[in-house]
Design an enzyme around this catalytic site. Sequence first.
Site, PDB file in Angstrom:
ATOM      1  N   ASP A 266       0.848  -1.193   0.000  1.00  0.00           N
ATOM      2  CA  ASP A 266       0.000   0.000   0.000  1.00  0.00           C
ATOM      3  C   ASP A 266       0.888   1.248   0.000  1.00  0.00           C
ATOM      4  O   ASP A 266       1.892   1.319   0.713  1.00  0.00           O
ATOM      5  CB  ASP A 266      -0.905   0.010   1.235  1.00  0.00           C
ATOM      6  CG  ASP A 266      -1.914   1.143   1.180  1.00  0.00           C
ATOM      7  OD1 ASP A 266      -2.901   1.001   0.415  1.00  0.00           O
ATOM      8  OD2 ASP A 266      -1.714   2.153   1.879  1.00  0.00           O
ATOM      9  N   ILE A 267       0.517   2.225  -0.841  1.00  0.00           N
ATOM     10  CA  ILE A 267       1.268   3.486  -0.894  1.00  0.00           C
ATOM     11  C   ILE A 267       0.886   4.329   0.323  1.00  0.00           C
ATOM     12  O   ILE A 267      -0.302   4.593   0.564  1.00  0.00           O
ATOM     13  CB  ILE A 267       0.969   4.242  -2.197  1.00  0.00           C
ATOM     14  CG1 ILE A 267       1.283   3.370  -3.420  1.00  0.00           C
ATOM     15  CG2 ILE A 267       1.758   5.544  -2.254  1.00  0.00           C
ATOM     16  CD1 ILE A 267       0.898   4.006  -4.736  1.00  0.00           C
ATOM     17  N   GLU A 309      -4.704   2.398  -4.519  1.00  0.00           N
ATOM     18  CA  GLU A 309      -3.250   2.552  -4.386  1.00  0.00           C
ATOM     19  C   GLU A 309      -2.598   1.297  -3.822  1.00  0.00           C
ATOM     20  O   GLU A 309      -1.475   1.340  -3.338  1.00  0.00           O
ATOM     21  CB  GLU A 309      -2.939   3.751  -3.493  1.00  0.00           C
ATOM     22  CG  GLU A 309      -3.291   3.593  -2.035  1.00  0.00           C
ATOM     23  CD  GLU A 309      -4.725   3.956  -1.704  1.00  0.00           C
ATOM     24  OE1 GLU A 309      -4.993   4.187  -0.512  1.00  0.00           O
ATOM     25  OE2 GLU A 309      -5.562   4.031  -2.630  1.00  0.00           O
TER      26      GLU A 309
END
Length: 384
Positions: A266-267, A309
């Site tokens: 995950d960003i 994302e």
Amino acid sequence: HSNVYFCFFLQEKSLRIDTMKTTFIKIFKRHPVFQLDENSTFEHKLSAIFLTTGFLMPIFGFITNAIFQYSFMLNFPNLLAACMILFLPIIFTNKIVTITKVELYIVGFIYFPFLYFTNNAYLGAVPIYFIMIIVYFSFYLKGKELLFTVVSLSLYYSGLFIFAYNVPNSYIPYSDKLTGLIDYIIALTFMTIVVGILGAMTYKGYRNERAVTLSLLDKLKIKNKELETLTNTDHLTNIFNRRYFMEKIDMLIKEQTNDFYVLMIDIDDFKDVNDKYGHLFGDEVLRLIAESLSDCIRQYDTLARYGGEEFSVLITNSTKESCLHIAERMRKNVNDLKFRYDLTVTISIGVSQYTPNASSKDVLDNADKNLYTAKDQGKNQVVC
């Protein structure tokens, strides 16, 4: 004055001859044989072969019979058949296939039997023509019509053989051996030409159809491959999508592959990036991170955009240490990326190892749990 009138008469007669000649040329150019080209249909080509051989055959017969002094009444049907084959297609130009079928029936049931009884019956060359006409019918007719015609002709010709055998005086024998020899040569020549051309056309048609079919199959394979790629690929990042990733995990579990790992990525703080710089810039960040993650995995590993994302990675044929090394390299590579506006982005990674008898949901939940642990512990790290 008489000389002037005579010259005028000759000039007028010459013009009439030229006009008649032009008219005849225009009429005969309407014949299907002269309209044959590369784009002609198979039926048109068949008709052209039949009409050409069907015209030449009675003409040769008429000439040879005249040479061997046959009576005009016995020779007249040859001339009649030649005229029928020549002029009917000119009169009915738009019905070439229908006219050809009609002529085939006339030739098969009337003209050839006439030749049979005037040329030594079953001891002559006409039975060769019987075979040729049946071959023609097999190209023009289909289904029940073909079956009925072939059976009828076979019974009809067999009846002619039996009749001529039982009634020897019913047919006219050859006048001498030379006449019989010429008749056989002509029959074999026409039979060879017709069957040879028909065979070549059929085989050429088969090759062309086969080439077209293979070409279409190749195009279909390419289209199916493109469709499969579109179905399995995320259009923004050009990596696999969630659907393909889930199918891959299910396939590995079904094959009882026990040594694979799932990474959930995950960003960090990606919502702030979208809010501050806009969604177009956010898409640019997603694409560059996807490229960076792709550079870190091996050819047989699977990278997918799991949603938004979030990315997911499937690592096979690996140890736990190697898997963690790949995950750490991913984290570092993304951290080193330089974006516009001097922006630096980090990622958090949760790693899960598949255990026997676990489901895809189990392994994904475990990876997701480790991902949230990484987030809670400060982000930009790998948790296994």
